[in-house]
Design a protein around this motif. Structure first.
Motif, PDB file in Angstrom:
ATOM      1  N   SER A  44      31.409  41.909  38.022  1.00 53.68           N
ATOM      2  CA  SER A  44      31.514  40.150  38.483  1.00 53.68           C
ATOM      3  C   SER A  44      29.783  38.862  38.175  1.00 53.68           C
ATOM      4  O   SER A  44      30.247  37.880  38.305  1.00 53.68           O
ATOM      5  N   GLN A  84      37.826  37.412  39.810  1.00 56.37           N
ATOM      6  CA  GLN A  84      38.930  37.464  40.638  1.00 56.37           C
ATOM      7  C   GLN A  84      39.100  37.725  41.654  1.00 56.37           C
ATOM      8  O   GLN A  84      40.497  37.482  41.513  1.00 56.37           O
ATOM      9  N   ASP A 160      38.259  38.860  34.780  1.00 53.70           N
ATOM     10  CA  ASP A 160      37.903  39.691  36.246  1.00 53.70           C
ATOM     11  C   ASP A 160      39.120  40.617  37.244  1.00 53.70           C
ATOM     12  O   ASP A 160      39.405  39.056  38.269  1.00 53.70           O
ATOM     13  N   GLU A 161      38.724  41.924  36.652  1.00 57.22           N
ATOM     14  CA  GLU A 161      40.128  42.551  37.735  1.00 57.22           C
ATOM     15  C   GLU A 161      41.278  42.013  37.703  1.00 57.22           C
ATOM     16  O   GLU A 161      41.778  41.686  39.339  1.00 57.22           O
TER      17      GLU A 161
HETATM   18 MG    MG Z   1      33.523  41.870  41.145  1.00 55.98          MG
END
Ligand code: MG
Ligand code: ATP
Length: 312
Positions: A44, A84, A160-161
């Motif tokens: 991140s 994220q 991000d994820e």
């Molecule tokens: Mg992360």
């Protein structure tokens, strides 16, 4: 291959914690670049610097060979960012959420309306466009988070994820959408800790650990690193008192890990000594429930390179 972004020797510390330690890589036009790494690896942080949301302590980012400076509007207009943590407003409709972000990127009038509908349709939420986000499931919110990032047709999409903690149906939808975005010409940077996703969508992979790049390549190239190893997974009962480090005494043992009743042992091919491994387990009163031997997997690559599996 045409490098669209170059990340050069990024450094970042938070107090005395070094989050990034000289990470360097290229992003090539039209690829789905998967960023793999354990918790705290620096994924991140890298992405937040890449999007200029965060300043680095050192190093540079180049976009089409030009150095990116903070608040560079041209660079930002090429990016679609799926953070994220969800960045959407619960109290307003899906449509107004997407419109809010699309307007930030300069869309207005009829074009704005059309693009908002297109983005909602793309993530399968068009029929819910007037519903308030607080009525949505986790998977729907994740999909909306993506719609907000893509309405302005960005060339580069950074995620991000985006599939953490969602239902399989939403996950499939998201993975298929990503492949579709690539077909339409986008370049995608995708962080995850789900190996199956990497297997399914990546065209190239970067593995990071402790703020450093430790390997890069296609999944086939990474798996070649394992040509000399084999992985056994032993499902055990009563393993609490067993010190699995003892297995390193057996010749050929490369890596051992015990987590939630699953003992993963990678061994050198040719010196497999499975009989000795089993004998040691039985000798330590460990009850064996099942043994499987895996084909080469990204999980094994990861285990080999970092000495541990992906999530704690
Ligand atoms: Mg992360
Ligand atoms: N704002 C912050 N303040 C202090 N430390 C931070 C901050 N952001 C990140 N860190 C630390 O920097 C390191 C890298 O964190 P980062 O969030 O980039 O990891 P990650 O690879 O994205 O992990 P995860 O898989 O958990 O999302 C970690 O040790 C983290 O605790």
């Amino acid at each position: 291959m045409n490098s669209i972004i170059r990340v050069d020797k990024l450094e970042k510390s938070f107090k005395d914690k070094k989050a990034l330690d000289g990470i360097t890589f290229n992003v090539y036009e039209g690829e789905i670049l998967c960023f793999l790494g354990p918790n705290g690896a620096g994924k991140s942080t890298t992405i937040n610097i890449l999007t200029t949301a965060l300043d680095s302590d050192g190093g540079d980012i180049y976009f089409n060979d030009r150095k990116v400076i903070r608040n560079n509007r041209e660079y930002k207009s090429f990016l679609g960012i799926v953070p994220q943590d969800l960045a959407i407003y619960e109290e307003i409709s899906a449509e107004r959420n997407v419109a809010f972000f699309a307007a930030l990127y300069g869309l207005k009038g009829n074009e704005l309306k059309t693009k908002v509908d297109e983005a909602l349709k793309f993530v399968g939420l068009l029929d819910k466009k007037r519903d308030k986000v607080k009525t949505f499931s986790g998977g729907m919110k994740r999909r909306l988070n993506i719609a907000c990032a893509i309405a302005h047709n960005p060339k580069i999409i950074i995620m991000d994820e985006p599939t953490v903690g969602i239902d399989p149906q939403s996950r499939n939808h998201i993975l298929n959408s990503i492949k579709e975005l690539r077909k339409q010409g986008a370049t995608i940077i995708y962080t995850t800790h789900y190996m199956e996703e990497v297997e399914e969508i990546s065209t190239r992979i970067i593995i990071v650990d402790n703020g450093k790049l430790i390997a890069e390549g296609t999944k086939e190239e990474l798996k070649e690193k394992l040509a000399d190893e084999k992985l056994f997974t032993v499902e055990i009962e009563d393993g609490k008192s067993f010190d699995c480090q003892k297995l390193y005494k057996i010749e050929g043992t490369k890596n051992v890990e015990l987590k939630e009743g699953l003992l993963k042992i990678s061994v050198l091919k040719g010196i497999e000594n499975l009989d000795k491994i089993i004998a040691m387990l039985i000798g330590n009163a460990v009850k064996i429930k099942n043994i499987t031997s895996e084909a080469e997997s990204l999980e094994m690559v990861f285990l080999k390179l970092t000495g541990r599996t992906l999530r704690d």
